[in-house]
Design a protein around this motif. Structure first.
Motif, mmCIF file in Angstrom:
data_model
loop_
_atom_site.group_PDB
_atom_site.id
_atom_site.type_symbol
_atom_site.label_atom_id
_atom_site.label_comp_id
_atom_site.label_asym_id
_atom_site.label_seq_id
_atom_site.Cartn_x
_atom_site.Cartn_y
_atom_site.Cartn_z
ATOM 1 N N THR A 78 -2.486 20.112 -54.801
ATOM 2 C CA THR A 78 -3.682 20.566 -54.984
ATOM 3 C C THR A 78 -3.287 22.078 -55.209
ATOM 4 O O THR A 78 -3.914 22.535 -56.220
ATOM 5 C CB THR A 78 -4.803 20.429 -54.038
ATOM 6 O OG1 THR A 78 -4.881 19.006 -53.976
ATOM 7 C CG2 THR A 78 -6.010 20.914 -54.593
ATOM 8 N N ASP A 80 -0.660 23.701 -56.294
ATOM 9 C CA ASP A 80 -0.045 23.949 -57.471
ATOM 10 C C ASP A 80 -0.652 23.396 -58.626
ATOM 11 O O ASP A 80 -0.708 24.240 -59.801
ATOM 12 C CB ASP A 80 1.236 22.925 -57.474
ATOM 13 C CG ASP A 80 2.453 23.404 -56.204
ATOM 14 O OD1 ASP A 80 2.259 24.430 -56.010
ATOM 15 O OD2 ASP A 80 3.087 22.343 -55.953
ATOM 16 N N ARG A 81 -1.698 22.478 -58.567
ATOM 17 C CA ARG A 81 -2.471 22.011 -59.869
ATOM 18 C C ARG A 81 -3.656 23.221 -60.205
ATOM 19 O O ARG A 81 -3.775 23.282 -61.311
ATOM 20 C CB ARG A 81 -2.997 20.575 -59.497
ATOM 21 C CG ARG A 81 -3.742 20.070 -60.814
ATOM 22 C CD ARG A 81 -4.274 18.903 -60.323
ATOM 23 N NE ARG A 81 -5.319 18.994 -59.427
ATOM 24 C CZ ARG A 81 -5.302 18.621 -58.295
ATOM 25 N NH1 ARG A 81 -4.538 18.004 -57.766
ATOM 26 N NH2 ARG A 81 -6.472 18.568 -57.373
ATOM 27 N N THR A 82 -4.233 23.471 -58.968
ATOM 28 C CA THR A 82 -5.342 24.446 -59.095
ATOM 29 C C THR A 82 -4.945 26.228 -59.235
ATOM 30 O O THR A 82 -5.821 26.672 -59.708
ATOM 31 C CB THR A 82 -6.202 24.393 -58.193
ATOM 32 O OG1 THR A 82 -5.848 24.749 -56.935
ATOM 33 C CG2 THR A 82 -6.777 23.014 -58.146
ATOM 34 N N ALA A 84 -4.626 27.711 -56.700
ATOM 35 C CA ALA A 84 -5.357 28.444 -55.482
ATOM 36 C C ALA A 84 -4.479 28.175 -54.321
ATOM 37 O O ALA A 84 -4.148 27.068 -53.815
ATOM 38 C CB ALA A 84 -6.414 27.687 -55.121
ATOM 39 N N GLY A 194 -9.147 20.610 -51.546
ATOM 40 C CA GLY A 194 -10.126 21.789 -51.836
ATOM 41 C C GLY A 194 -11.550 21.103 -52.105
ATOM 42 O O GLY A 194 -12.052 20.479 -51.417
ATOM 43 N N ALA A 195 -12.044 21.759 -53.364
ATOM 44 C CA ALA A 195 -13.318 21.496 -53.737
ATOM 45 C C ALA A 195 -14.311 21.427 -52.644
ATOM 46 O O ALA A 195 -14.300 22.515 -51.641
ATOM 47 C CB ALA A 195 -13.228 20.264 -54.648
ATOM 48 N N ARG A 201 -13.610 26.147 -50.665
ATOM 49 C CA ARG A 201 -13.232 25.238 -51.924
ATOM 50 C C ARG A 201 -11.632 25.542 -52.081
ATOM 51 O O ARG A 201 -11.274 25.097 -53.207
ATOM 52 C CB ARG A 201 -14.170 25.470 -53.053
ATOM 53 C CG ARG A 201 -15.518 25.311 -52.667
ATOM 54 C CD ARG A 201 -16.440 25.825 -54.188
ATOM 55 N NE ARG A 201 -16.319 24.654 -55.047
ATOM 56 C CZ ARG A 201 -16.857 23.708 -54.951
ATOM 57 N NH1 ARG A 201 -17.732 23.347 -54.149
ATOM 58 N NH2 ARG A 201 -16.799 22.729 -56.056
ATOM 59 N N ARG A 202 -10.958 25.832 -51.045
ATOM 60 C CA ARG A 202 -9.601 26.045 -51.286
ATOM 61 C C ARG A 202 -8.899 24.690 -50.541
ATOM 62 O O ARG A 202 -9.344 24.195 -49.877
ATOM 63 C CB ARG A 202 -9.138 27.270 -50.479
ATOM 64 C CG ARG A 202 -9.599 28.724 -51.101
ATOM 65 C CD ARG A 202 -8.847 29.091 -52.455
ATOM 66 N NE ARG A 202 -9.115 30.322 -52.883
ATOM 67 C CZ ARG A 202 -10.241 30.889 -53.256
ATOM 68 N NH1 ARG A 202 -11.154 29.976 -53.435
ATOM 69 N NH2 ARG A 202 -10.187 31.982 -53.599
ATOM 70 N N PRO A 203 -7.705 24.438 -51.356
ATOM 71 C CA PRO A 203 -7.155 23.364 -50.542
ATOM 72 C C PRO A 203 -6.536 23.945 -49.108
ATOM 73 O O PRO A 203 -5.979 24.893 -48.989
ATOM 74 C CB PRO A 203 -5.515 23.286 -51.377
ATOM 75 C CG PRO A 203 -5.484 24.529 -52.200
ATOM 76 C CD PRO A 203 -7.028 25.286 -52.480
#
Length: 493
Positions: A78, A80-82, A84, A194-195, A201-203
């Motif tokens: 997550t 890596d994708r975002t 964050a 996250g979310a 809202r961080r991983p």
């Protein structure tokens, strides 16, 4: 007025001391003592730390036993994708009355826990470390003092949480960190994603205190050194909280797979009439099974048990087992957050049925009523509280089947309830019914349907009902509108 010093849990070990190293000589390992007891910890990169966790089979030690490496990979995916950076969270909010191992680590060996958290934070590029501790517990003082002593790879802070059973649930802890009510989220969300499920809202990579300490031990020993004790499938040591009637609990470090009877002998205990392993979300074992039961997830699972939070309680033969179980059932029902059907209705219904059974005034169907309520609660809640509670109570009905029959067929076992199963001081309100005043109007069951149940003649089935915080509004309505003035709400203490 000066507060009395907090009592630190006593520690013992069977075999090699790893998590408890140095605690035979020190009440608490400050940074200087910690560095004398434990060799320097080499930093690790991301891939190396993940490979280490997989090689030693590191799993969560808070109850669920989820593989640490799989959880970390999901968190990093997550991130890596975002884009964050992740947050590392240490769950030390141990609201389990029968467990003290995480409190012990945070109070007496805080740097070992922080070693693991800091190692992961550096390897995974975390932006923050958060340590959740029970308010008023020893970690509230010990952890900030330890943070102030050492260099950190990123900012770190301590969050104090109310000492309730559900405070240690991962979603409840994260909600508390985010400034929300400390209760499981109504809708399940993964912290790794996250979310809505993570800190700000961080991983978020969340594990309990023992898991982080185990990571630090594994990093120092390496896979082969770590596997020198324990079983092939579950190497290393585990921490147990062994509860003793009339005495403080012991935190005992044992090799994974050690027989439970050996641990009981070392603590001066017998299996009694039953042994609970895993805490109040764990399971009961027959004494004949308990003595040779291997203390590992796989070994206990084969006997219908679970390692869970590593809490061990033996029930002596001079107490009423059903009375003990009924008290815990009422406490577990009141400790819920009341956010889903199983917690609002199922657990209170089961607790009331068990109370009636323990009192020896139960209808023949009361056991089936309890089983039905608990069966419906399993796998149907917003968090694991209903499922874990159901396992604990259903296995109790199985192990103490002879006592169940005695209570159904006559006045019961005739034994008092001695409080052998540890519970904290009452913190819930109580709704009391004066049957000499009650006229059977039934209005209370309409105003407080989650609290009051009526018998076949229209009168409440219980005279004393535990009231959870989320039930107090309905309880007050029932008291204020009772036509016979037969109800009273005793406040929380």
């Amino acid at each position: 007025m000066k507060k009395a010093p907090l009592k630190l849990p006593e520690v013992r070990r069977l075999g090699t001391a790893r998590l408890t190293a140095g605690l035979d000589r020190h009440q608490r390992l400050d940074l200087a003592a910690h560095t004398r007891v434990h060799p320097p910890l080499r930093p690790s990169d991301r891939d190396g730390l993940l490979a280490l966790a997989e090689a030693v089979g590191l799993s969560g030690r808070g109850g669920a036993g989820f593989p640490f490496a799989r959880k970390a990979r999901a968190t990093l995916a997550t991130a890596d994708r975002t884009g964050a950076p992740p947050v590392v969270v240490v769950n030390g909010a141990e609201g389990e009355p029968a467990s003290a191992k995480d409190k012990m680590l945070l109070a007496r060996a805080p740097h070992l826990v922080l070693d693991g958290a800091c190692l992961a934070a550096a390897a995974f590029g975390a932006e923050e470390i958060v340590i959740g501790v029970a308010a008023g517990g020893p970690g509230e003082i010990s952890v900030p003092a330890a943070l102030a002593e050492r260099e950190l790879p990123c900012p770190a802070r301590t969050i104090c949480l109310p000492e309730r059973f559900v405070s240690g649930e991962s979603g409840a802890l994260i909600r508390g960190v985010n400034g929300l009510p400390v209760a499981p989220a109504p809708v399940k969300a993964r912290a790794a994603g996250g979310a809505a499920g993570g800190v700000r809202r961080r991983p978020t990579l969340l594990s309990n205190a023992e898991t982080w300490a185990q990571l630090a031990v594994a990093a120092r020993l390496g896979p082969s050194g770590y596997a020198a004790v324990g079983t092939a499938a579950e190497p290393g040591t585990i921490l147990l909280t062994v509860n003793r009637p009339g005495a403080d609990p012991l935190v005992v470090e044992v090799p994974s797979g050690a027989p439970l009877g050996q641990v009981l002998d070392a603590c001066g205990l017998r299996a009694g009439i039953g042994v609970s392993v895993g805490g109040y979300h764990g399971a009961w074992l027959h004494p004949s099974d308990a003595v040779d039961a291997p203390l590992s997830r796989a070994g206990l699972s084969g006997l219908g048990g679970t390692l869970g939070a590593g809490a061990v309680v033996t029930l002596p033969d001079d107490t009423c087992p059903l009375g003990e179980i009924a008290q815990v059932a009422a406490w577990l029902a009141a400790e819920s957050s009341g956010q889903c059907g199983p917690c609002k209705s199922g657990l209170p219904e089961a607790a009331e049925a068990l109370a009636m059974l323990a009192a020896g005034a139960a209808e023949p169907t009361v056991v089936e009523d309890a089983r039905r309520a608990l069966g419906a609660a399993q796998a149907g809640g917003a968090c694991s509280h209903p499922d874990g509670t159901a396992r604990f109570l259903l296995t109790a009905l199985h192990v103490f089947a002879e006592d169940v029959d005695a209570h159904l067929s006559g006045p019961g076992c005739g034994l008092p309830v001695r409080g052998a199963l540890p519970l904290p001081p009452a913190r819930t309100a109580r709704l009391e019914v004066d049957w000499s005043r009650c006229s059977g109007h039934g209005l209370c069951a309409v105003l407080a349907p989650d609290l009051v149940r009526l018998g076949p003649h229209g009168y409440p089935t219980s005279t004393t009902i535990q009231v959870a915080p989320w039930q107090e509004h309905d309880a007050r309505r029932a008291v204020n509108q009772c036509p016979a003035l037969a109800m009273r709400l005793r406040p929380r203490v």
